[in-house]
Structures are given as C-alpha cells and as structure tokens.
Design a protein around this motif. Structure first.
Motif, PDB file in Angstrom:
ATOM      1  N   GLN A   2     -12.974   6.054   4.217  1.00  0.00           N
ATOM      2  CA  GLN A   2     -11.578   6.461   4.116  1.00  0.00           C
ATOM      3  C   GLN A   2     -10.701   5.645   5.057  1.00  0.00           C
ATOM      4  OE1 GLN A   2      -9.931   9.721   3.118  1.00  0.00           O
ATOM      5  NE2 GLN A   2     -11.462  10.157   1.591  1.00  0.00           N
ATOM      6  N   HIS A   3      -9.543   5.256   4.571  1.00  0.00           N
ATOM      7  CA  HIS A   3      -8.556   4.564   5.399  1.00  0.00           C
ATOM      8  C   HIS A   3      -7.576   5.612   5.899  1.00  0.00           C
ATOM      9  CE1 HIS A   3     -10.404   1.377   3.326  1.00  0.00           C
ATOM     10  NE2 HIS A   3      -9.432   0.507   3.379  1.00  0.00           N
ATOM     11  N   PRO A   4      -7.257   5.617   7.186  1.00  0.00           N
ATOM     12  CA  PRO A   4      -6.304   6.618   7.698  1.00  0.00           C
ATOM     13  C   PRO A   4      -4.876   6.311   7.238  1.00  0.00           C
ATOM     14  CG  PRO A   4      -6.905   5.088   9.421  1.00  0.00           C
ATOM     15  CD  PRO A   4      -7.758   4.747   8.228  1.00  0.00           C
ATOM     16  N   HIS A   5      -4.056   7.333   7.196  1.00  0.00           N
ATOM     17  CA  HIS A   5      -2.637   7.145   6.909  1.00  0.00           C
ATOM     18  C   HIS A   5      -1.998   6.414   8.088  1.00  0.00           C
ATOM     19  CE1 HIS A   5      -3.357  10.330   3.931  1.00  0.00           C
ATOM     20  NE2 HIS A   5      -2.239   9.943   3.366  1.00  0.00           N
ATOM     21  N   CYS A   6      -1.048   5.554   7.819  1.00  0.00           N
ATOM     22  CA  CYS A   6      -0.371   4.798   8.887  1.00  0.00           C
ATOM     23  C   CYS A   6       0.869   5.507   9.425  1.00  0.00           C
ATOM     24  CB  CYS A   6       0.048   3.422   8.378  1.00  0.00           C
ATOM     25  SG  CYS A   6      -1.341   2.328   8.089  1.00  0.00           S
ATOM     26  N   PHE A   7       1.408   6.463   8.646  1.00  0.00           N
ATOM     27  CA  PHE A   7       2.645   7.134   9.045  1.00  0.00           C
ATOM     28  C   PHE A   7       2.384   8.620   9.268  1.00  0.00           C
ATOM     29  CE2 PHE A   7       3.783   3.439   6.492  1.00  0.00           C
ATOM     30  CZ  PHE A   7       4.593   2.769   7.393  1.00  0.00           C
ATOM     31  N   SER A   8       3.118   9.199  10.204  1.00  0.00           N
ATOM     32  CA  SER A   8       2.929  10.604  10.593  1.00  0.00           C
ATOM     33  C   SER A   8       4.009  11.489   9.985  1.00  0.00           C
ATOM     34  CB  SER A   8       3.029  10.740  12.114  1.00  0.00           C
ATOM     35  OG  SER A   8       2.106   9.893  12.730  1.00  0.00           O
ATOM     36  N   VAL A  13      11.055   6.529   8.067  1.00  0.00           N
ATOM     37  CA  VAL A  13      10.588   5.298   7.443  1.00  0.00           C
ATOM     38  C   VAL A  13      11.687   4.723   6.559  1.00  0.00           C
ATOM     39  CG1 VAL A  13       8.143   5.954   7.469  1.00  0.00           C
ATOM     40  CG2 VAL A  13       9.545   6.557   5.491  1.00  0.00           C
ATOM     41  N   GLU A  14      11.578   3.434   6.252  1.00  0.00           N
ATOM     42  CA  GLU A  14      12.486   2.774   5.315  1.00  0.00           C
ATOM     43  C   GLU A  14      11.722   2.533   4.024  1.00  0.00           C
ATOM     44  OE1 GLU A  14      15.779   1.597   5.621  1.00  0.00           O
ATOM     45  OE2 GLU A  14      15.861   2.745   7.478  1.00  0.00           O
ATOM     46  N   LEU A  15      12.321   2.914   2.887  1.00  0.00           N
ATOM     47  CA  LEU A  15      11.691   2.728   1.585  1.00  0.00           C
ATOM     48  C   LEU A  15      12.201   1.450   0.935  1.00  0.00           C
ATOM     49  CD1 LEU A  15      10.006   3.753  -0.836  1.00  0.00           C
ATOM     50  CD2 LEU A  15      12.045   4.949  -1.605  1.00  0.00           C
ATOM     51  N   PHE A  16      11.269   0.671   0.412  1.00  0.00           N
ATOM     52  CA  PHE A  16      11.578  -0.557  -0.314  1.00  0.00           C
ATOM     53  C   PHE A  16      10.945  -0.440  -1.697  1.00  0.00           C
ATOM     54  CE2 PHE A  16      11.619  -1.596   4.169  1.00  0.00           C
ATOM     55  CZ  PHE A  16      12.828  -2.267   4.296  1.00  0.00           C
ATOM     56  N   ARG A  26      16.950   2.930  -1.981  1.00  0.00           N
ATOM     57  CA  ARG A  26      16.360   2.384  -0.751  1.00  0.00           C
ATOM     58  C   ARG A  26      16.937   3.157   0.420  1.00  0.00           C
ATOM     59  NH1 ARG A  26      15.380  -3.761  -1.470  1.00  0.00           N
ATOM     60  NH2 ARG A  26      15.207  -3.684   0.755  1.00  0.00           N
ATOM     61  N   GLY A  27      16.404   2.887   1.592  1.00  0.00           N
ATOM     62  CA  GLY A  27      17.002   3.460   2.793  1.00  0.00           C
ATOM     63  C   GLY A  27      16.060   4.332   3.588  1.00  0.00           C
ATOM     64  N   ALA A  28      16.678   5.159   4.427  1.00  0.00           N
ATOM     65  CA  ALA A  28      15.933   5.968   5.392  1.00  0.00           C
ATOM     66  C   ALA A  28      15.403   7.252   4.756  1.00  0.00           C
ATOM     67  CB  ALA A  28      16.840   6.301   6.572  1.00  0.00           C
ATOM     68  N   ILE A  62       6.747   1.539   2.030  1.00  0.00           N
ATOM     69  CA  ILE A  62       7.518   1.972   3.198  1.00  0.00           C
ATOM     70  C   ILE A  62       7.151   1.182   4.449  1.00  0.00           C
ATOM     71  CG2 ILE A  62       8.049   4.285   2.352  1.00  0.00           C
ATOM     72  CD1 ILE A  62       5.679   5.385   3.878  1.00  0.00           C
ATOM     73  N   ARG A  63       8.109   1.118   5.351  1.00  0.00           N
ATOM     74  CA  ARG A  63       7.951   0.452   6.649  1.00  0.00           C
ATOM     75  C   ARG A  63       8.473   1.410   7.717  1.00  0.00           C
ATOM     76  NH1 ARG A  63       5.832  -2.058   3.414  1.00  0.00           N
ATOM     77  NH2 ARG A  63       6.052  -4.195   2.758  1.00  0.00           N
ATOM     78  N   PRO A  64       8.042   1.238   8.966  1.00  0.00           N
ATOM     79  CA  PRO A  64       8.582   2.095  10.034  1.00  0.00           C
ATOM     80  C   PRO A  64      10.115   2.003  10.068  1.00  0.00           C
ATOM     81  CG  PRO A  64       6.755   0.797  10.850  1.00  0.00           C
ATOM     82  CD  PRO A  64       7.069   0.275   9.475  1.00  0.00           C
ATOM     83  N   GLY A  65      10.759   3.143  10.216  1.00  0.00           N
ATOM     84  CA  GLY A  65      12.223   3.180  10.261  1.00  0.00           C
ATOM     85  C   GLY A  65      12.732   2.813  11.634  1.00  0.00           C
TER      86      GLY A  65
END
Length: 71
Positions: A2-8, A13-16, A26-28, A62-65
């Motif tokens: 299993q790969h852990p989730h990267c976001f809590s 986060v920013e959605l692309f 898009r956005g926060a 998603i990327r860290p916001g």
C-alpha cells in the motif's frame, strides 16, 4: 504494498483538473477525507473553498496549497 496518502484531512490543496474533467473549477480546496483504494493514484474527498461544492479527486490532480499568512 500500500502507498500512503500524501495529503492530510484538513490540509489546503490546489486542484489542477485534467482536460477531460469538464467544468471542475481550479483553485483552493480543503481535504475532507482520504478515500480507501488500492490504486497508486490515491483519492480524496475535497471541498472547494469558494463555492463549497464537494468532489472526489485523484492525488495526481492536487498539489499542496499555499499556506495563509498568519499575521
């Protein structure tokens, strides 16, 4: 394995969205839940910070916001 989730949960986060994701804004967003799945591209339930709509997104979208400045 299993790969852990990267976001809590609670993280901003920013959605692309991809080109096939229609009119998803898009956005926060705020992470509401980490969804269980066995794929390498984990999924999350998120809420758009401006319009309040909730949707399921893949980790690759998603990327860290940006952290809000604390003053």
């Amino acid at each position: 394995m299993q790969h852990p989730h990267c976001f809590s949960v609670g993280q901003s986060v920013e959605l692309f969205p991809g080109k096939y994701d229609g009119n998803v804004p898009r956005g926060a967003y705020t992470v509401l839940r980490q969804l269980p799945n066995d794929a390498a591209d984990r999924e999350y339930r998120v809420r758009h910070e401006r319009d309040g709509h909730e949707r399921v997104v893949r980790e690759s979208q998603i990327r860290p916001g940006l952290a809000s400045p604390s003053r």
